[in-house]
Motif scaffolding. Sequence first.
Motif, PDB file in Angstrom:
ATOM      1  N   ARG A   4     -17.935  15.428  30.697  1.00 50.15           N
ATOM      2  CA  ARG A   4     -17.760  14.917  29.339  1.00 50.15           C
ATOM      3  C   ARG A   4     -16.814  15.889  28.651  1.00 50.15           C
ATOM      4  O   ARG A   4     -17.002  17.102  28.741  1.00 50.15           O
ATOM      5  CB  ARG A   4     -19.083  14.875  28.583  1.00 50.15           C
ATOM      6  CG  ARG A   4     -18.917  14.343  27.148  1.00 50.15           C
ATOM      7  CD  ARG A   4     -20.195  13.770  26.615  1.00 50.15           C
ATOM      8  NE  ARG A   4     -20.669  12.763  27.548  1.00 50.15           N
ATOM      9  CZ  ARG A   4     -21.919  12.345  27.612  1.00 50.15           C
ATOM     10  NH1 ARG A   4     -22.833  12.839  26.810  1.00 50.15           N
ATOM     11  NH2 ARG A   4     -22.254  11.440  28.499  1.00 50.15           N
ATOM     12  N   ASP A  66     -15.855  10.383  28.818  1.00 50.29           N
ATOM     13  CA  ASP A  66     -16.469  10.698  30.105  1.00 50.29           C
ATOM     14  C   ASP A  66     -15.492  10.394  31.227  1.00 50.29           C
ATOM     15  O   ASP A  66     -14.783   9.385  31.188  1.00 50.29           O
ATOM     16  CB  ASP A  66     -17.727   9.831  30.323  1.00 50.29           C
ATOM     17  CG  ASP A  66     -18.871  10.267  29.435  1.00 50.29           C
ATOM     18  OD1 ASP A  66     -19.734   9.434  29.134  1.00 50.29           O
ATOM     19  OD2 ASP A  66     -18.906  11.452  29.042  1.00 50.29           O
ATOM     20  N   GLN A 101     -26.851  10.493  36.303  1.00 50.41           N
ATOM     21  CA  GLN A 101     -27.623   9.374  35.767  1.00 50.41           C
ATOM     22  C   GLN A 101     -27.665   9.374  34.255  1.00 50.41           C
ATOM     23  O   GLN A 101     -28.243   8.484  33.649  1.00 50.41           O
ATOM     24  CB  GLN A 101     -29.081   9.424  36.283  1.00 50.41           C
ATOM     25  CG  GLN A 101     -29.203   9.535  37.792  1.00 50.41           C
ATOM     26  CD  GLN A 101     -28.531   8.365  38.490  1.00 50.41           C
ATOM     27  OE1 GLN A 101     -28.186   7.359  37.869  1.00 50.41           O
ATOM     28  NE2 GLN A 101     -28.331   8.500  39.786  1.00 50.41           N
ATOM     29  N   ALA A 102     -27.092  10.382  33.663  1.00 53.54           N
ATOM     30  CA  ALA A 102     -27.177  10.507  32.195  1.00 53.54           C
ATOM     31  C   ALA A 102     -26.431   9.371  31.509  1.00 53.54           C
ATOM     32  O   ALA A 102     -25.456   8.848  32.038  1.00 53.54           O
ATOM     33  CB  ALA A 102     -26.592  11.851  31.766  1.00 53.54           C
ATOM     34  N   PRO A 103     -26.912   8.986  30.320  1.00 55.59           N
ATOM     35  CA  PRO A 103     -26.207   7.922  29.596  1.00 55.59           C
ATOM     36  C   PRO A 103     -24.810   8.368  29.200  1.00 55.59           C
ATOM     37  O   PRO A 103     -24.572   9.540  28.918  1.00 55.59           O
ATOM     38  CB  PRO A 103     -27.071   7.690  28.348  1.00 55.59           C
ATOM     39  CG  PRO A 103     -27.943   8.875  28.244  1.00 55.59           C
ATOM     40  CD  PRO A 103     -28.086   9.478  29.580  1.00 55.59           C
ATOM     41  N   SER A 104     -23.883   7.411  29.167  1.00 58.17           N
ATOM     42  CA  SER A 104     -22.500   7.739  28.830  1.00 58.17           C
ATOM     43  C   SER A 104     -22.385   8.040  27.339  1.00 58.17           C
ATOM     44  O   SER A 104     -23.218   7.622  26.534  1.00 58.17           O
ATOM     45  CB  SER A 104     -21.583   6.563  29.171  1.00 58.17           C
ATOM     46  OG  SER A 104     -21.898   5.476  28.322  1.00 58.17           O
ATOM     47  N   SER A 107     -22.427   5.023  25.255  1.00 51.08           N
ATOM     48  CA  SER A 107     -23.701   4.368  24.962  1.00 51.08           C
ATOM     49  C   SER A 107     -24.517   5.184  23.959  1.00 51.08           C
ATOM     50  O   SER A 107     -25.411   4.664  23.310  1.00 51.08           O
ATOM     51  CB  SER A 107     -24.504   4.178  26.247  1.00 51.08           C
ATOM     52  OG  SER A 107     -24.847   5.443  26.771  1.00 51.08           O
ATOM     53  N   LEU A 108     -24.224   6.480  23.814  1.00 48.74           N
ATOM     54  CA  LEU A 108     -24.999   7.334  22.919  1.00 48.74           C
ATOM     55  C   LEU A 108     -24.495   7.304  21.483  1.00 48.74           C
ATOM     56  O   LEU A 108     -25.267   7.257  20.534  1.00 48.74           O
ATOM     57  CB  LEU A 108     -24.941   8.790  23.404  1.00 48.74           C
ATOM     58  CG  LEU A 108     -25.708   9.113  24.682  1.00 48.74           C
ATOM     59  CD1 LEU A 108     -25.362  10.539  25.131  1.00 48.74           C
ATOM     60  CD2 LEU A 108     -27.208   8.972  24.456  1.00 48.74           C
TER      61      LEU A 108
END
Lengths: 254, 601
Positions: A4, A66, A101-104, A107-108
Amino acid sequence: MRLRFSFARLDQLKYLSHLELMRLMIRAFRRAALPLEYSRGFNPHPLFSIAAPLPVGVTAEREFADLSLSEPVEPALFLELLSRQLPAGIELAGAGEAGPQAPSAASLVNAALYLARQNSRSGLPAGAREDGAWQAAVDCLLGMPAIVVKRRGGRDDSGTVDIRPLIISIKVQEQEDSACLRAPALELLLRAGSAGGISPFVVLGELGIPAGLHGLKDEDLPWQLHRCGLYIYNQEGGLRLPLPEGGLFHWIKS
Amino acid sequence: MDPGRRLDELLPLVQKPPRYLGNEWNAVHKDHQAAAVRAVLAFPDLYEVGMSNLGLQLLYEAVNRQPGMLLERAFAPATDMEELMRRHEVPLFALESRRPVREFDLLGFSLQYELSYTNVLNMLDLAGIPLHSERRQEGPLVIGGGPCAFNPEPLAPFFDLFMLGDGEVALPALLRALARLKKEGADRRETIAALAALPGVYVPSFYLPVYRDGVLQKIEPLHLAAPPQVSKNIVADLNSAPYPTRPLVPYIAAIHDRAVLELFRGCSRGCRFCQAGVIYRPVRRRSRSKLKELACEILRSTGYEEISLASLSSSDYPAMDSLLRELAAALPGDKVKYSLPSLRIDSFSVSQADLLRQGKRGNLTFAPEVASPRLRRVIKKNISEEALFGTIADAVKAGWRSFKLYFMIGLPTEEEEDVLAIAGLCRELASRFRGISGGRLRLSASVATFVPKAHTPFQWEPQLSQEEVKARQRLLSQSFRQIRGGGLSWHDAETGFLEAVFARGDRLLSTVLEQAWRKGCRFDSWSEHFSLQRWQEAFREAGLEPEAYAYRRFGYGDPLPWDHLGSGAGKDFLIQEHRLAMAESKKRLPEEAAPVKRGGD
């Protein structure tokens, strides 16, 4: 791995559209010979996404994006390699590793903070108002139970939408610049991102400020719009940066 | 106020502001004080069109690589920006430094097509430079290059000089000479006379076209420095010549968004209608190793994902398969896509095509031009029906579904049956291959109108009348309607007509051009701006008839307005080619006695 990173967009490149900015970045990644990871299927493209599209004409200081890489690259090295391939007008602010697996970031992020300022010019700027009139206009707008505007774009011309819930806050900041005593800066905290957002131009328009591009008569003084940051906003009024959980985020000291 | 600031204030008010920024990746910003000579390359069309032109990138880097000289760019502002510039008195500016173009030492126009001429005048006017060469006291030298320099007569009064042929060596050489002349304090007249001595330089004011009763008699050189015929510049070895390895990367989508690799210049085929084949001769190739080297550098310096292997007839590059394999091996593995425009049906192979597109197959483009054997022989583009069918069969079997075919109508000796043969050919292709392709074949035909061009064997031939062109377009359109999966597009007959007028034009047309521009003609190649009515008024007011230019049949002995400009093809050769074409037309070979039965005729 997923990286990121945060970047700023300055004056020279503020007229690029979201797609043009994406293409600029992707070419810079390729010039930097970064090991990009591609999507599968018929038309493979790099797995890269920007957290929230930046409107044309708006500068920004802390955007997020990202990028998926097929091999691990240290964030500090990533920043160095990429900086060399970025044109004047885009500057990297920092980078860190995000879990697979973390949210992008896209999306946050659900909120954006903007600063709207008039360009200073000699003589009385158009759009200037009496002292206190700005605060009154803001109070009036925020006091409305609903602000209904025409739905832009889409097939459905008749549609309208209430944008009041999308405005979190508007603050009037007095400017120190003596040439602009009557034209203070406005700080807008607005909803943004995939859950639904509102353009700062629309909000300024509701305040009677012609700030959008095109359709401007050149007698109207253009306002400068700057996006100070992207955030995760929760109902208690908290603002958090969309940094990856756990890992270290390497900020570039300016 | 500093021009840059004034410009910044206009940017929020126009469409696509990045057209006017000049800060693209690989843009060169040189110090004006350190340069002995400063030039602007002006492309008389929108930014997006000009930035797709390889010649612009080539000259940009060729000049900027040299110490002591600089080259910046200027494009035709879009109409919204032009309106603001005029209103706020912002003169035409160079993108990189934002300085007014009139402050430079040289202003060079890239003359790619005739319908850009009104934009040329408009840009001169916007720059604040007097339109007529003879009225210029100070300010930059105004020069022109590119394909239209081989018949620039309608532009003659507006230009100080033209450069014929390859520019990547000749332009830096001319700028060096200009720097020296500046230092020596030469005045404008002396400067132009000195530059006239350089190879490939044509100074129109040194020649006088002589008319009698409105008919051209001869073109008389007036000056000692003016040769009877100007020879074009030829770069002999493309491997050692400059090539842009750091091309400008536009932010906004240009017409083509990819790296361009010029495989070779010139074309060995000699199709009789084609001017490019003549003016870019002789054929000069780049070696495979040089191409590999260039490709690697270009991709590294741009980050492009696609590379176009460009030339007039790319698949004619010898050992193309080897080239493609070597490129694929040499280039970084990340998904580099290749495109091969200008495929020759008889030298193209599907294995090449497969190396090109990884994954999604787009369009394959071919240019059969005509569909009847007789006309094929006349134009000397002798690709047999079997070859075309065979190639498309291979492509369809390999998975290609979408084809674009270029045709041309209005060619000399053409008859209605030739036009119908185009539809017949497409119908046959569609029906024959629909089975194999599972019913999803897309065939789109694009039909151009023949424009007789200077320096070709067909330069003596008239253009087909507009009425007849439209009639043949209608005929084709009707025949195409029955073809499933077929699409037809064509060039507007009126713009084709105007193109022919100027392609065969002489100096007398310059008054029409100026008048048309004064009436507001601009961007004539854009249908939303083109106005035939304004042009017709301009012709009337000048007392000239466009038909006299487009429809005139010249005799072999008639003086031509471009006789004093050498393309490399001698008149005898062109006459011989024309005679052969006419002879071919009269022959009926045995297999043509009974035309091939086509389904659905």
